[in-house]
Design a protein around this motif. Sequence first.
Motif, PDB file in Angstrom:
ATOM      1  N   ARG A 133     -38.542  23.675  29.209  1.00 48.45           N
ATOM      2  CA  ARG A 133     -38.931  25.085  29.244  1.00 48.45           C
ATOM      3  C   ARG A 133     -39.716  25.400  30.511  1.00 48.45           C
ATOM      4  O   ARG A 133     -39.458  26.419  31.165  1.00 48.45           O
ATOM      5  N   ARG A 134     -40.655  24.541  30.872  1.00 42.39           N
ATOM      6  CA  ARG A 134     -41.439  24.786  32.094  1.00 42.39           C
ATOM      7  C   ARG A 134     -40.538  24.767  33.329  1.00 42.39           C
ATOM      8  O   ARG A 134     -40.745  25.545  34.270  1.00 42.39           O
ATOM      9  N   GLY A 136     -37.203  25.341  33.283  1.00 42.54           N
ATOM     10  CA  GLY A 136     -36.193  26.384  33.187  1.00 42.54           C
ATOM     11  C   GLY A 136     -34.774  25.882  33.041  1.00 42.54           C
ATOM     12  O   GLY A 136     -33.816  26.644  33.213  1.00 42.54           O
ATOM     13  N   ASP A 178     -34.222  31.651  25.611  1.00 40.17           N
ATOM     14  CA  ASP A 178     -34.664  32.526  26.707  1.00 40.17           C
ATOM     15  C   ASP A 178     -35.151  31.770  27.931  1.00 40.17           C
ATOM     16  O   ASP A 178     -35.465  32.388  28.957  1.00 40.17           O
ATOM     17  N   TYR A 179     -35.218  30.444  27.844  1.00 35.67           N
ATOM     18  CA  TYR A 179     -35.818  29.664  28.928  1.00 35.67           C
ATOM     19  C   TYR A 179     -34.818  28.787  29.666  1.00 35.67           C
ATOM     20  O   TYR A 179     -35.208  27.879  30.398  1.00 35.67           O
TER      21      TYR A 179
END
Length: 269
Positions: A133-134, A136, A178-179
């Motif tokens: 997530r960080r 992407g 969403d990521y």
Amino acid sequence: MTTKSLRGKVAVVTGASGGIGLEFCKTLAERGATLLMVSNDDGPLHKAAAIINDVYGVPAYPMTLDLCDPAATDRIWSYLGNLSLDPYILINNAGIFSFAPVTEIPDRKLETFVDLHVRAATMLSTRFASYFRRRGSGYILNMSSMSCWMPMPGLAMYAATKAYIRVFTRALHYEMRDYGVNVMVACPGGIATDLFGLPDNLKKLALRLHAIQRPDVFARRAVDRLMRGRKQYINGFINRMAIFFIGIMPTSARMLVKHRLLDRGITKP
């Protein structure tokens, strides 16, 4: 079918010493991925990693590890860091099977079901999802089973913990969507591996009748769907249809399984 190259990407596969896990490794290696292969079966694991390195020409690092160890996730993450490997794909494949009444399964094996299918899958997925997530981007595939729709006698622990994996993974898919991170659950029906203890002659017959699928075929199709952003993969039209019929199966049919199989001692604790 997508043939997206994974050259330079790193994939972590658990339960990688044989069966579907090894086929996942071969499929990823064919696409050029560097592999971290995790298993508690030391000898076969190192042999498999050496073969993949020789055949496919990609780095394959064997890591002997008991995923029931509470520190397993930290150890995998540290191992990746020590090798300067940046993970791109996680495949949570490690699992165990038992066909026996819950009351006849030893306590330690009951704990292993929970530790391996619930805690380890959760902690690994969460750690990798947070990192992906960080950044992407990233992919996670968690292995459930068709049995997650089967509250049948003899399958209580296997089916229940696999049901947890499916529900957890489906929810995580939406949380990560969403990521730029895809999370997919695979729910295979019959696969021609040694997990269920099916004799070779019956395995060959089932393959001819298309009642089960070769693990290499399943692995290729699952990876393809993961890379396409799918959230769930159930192999075979018959398996998808079976979910409905399993759901409406009457109690008398479920008791027949108990009386004909469990009560006659055809179990694998």
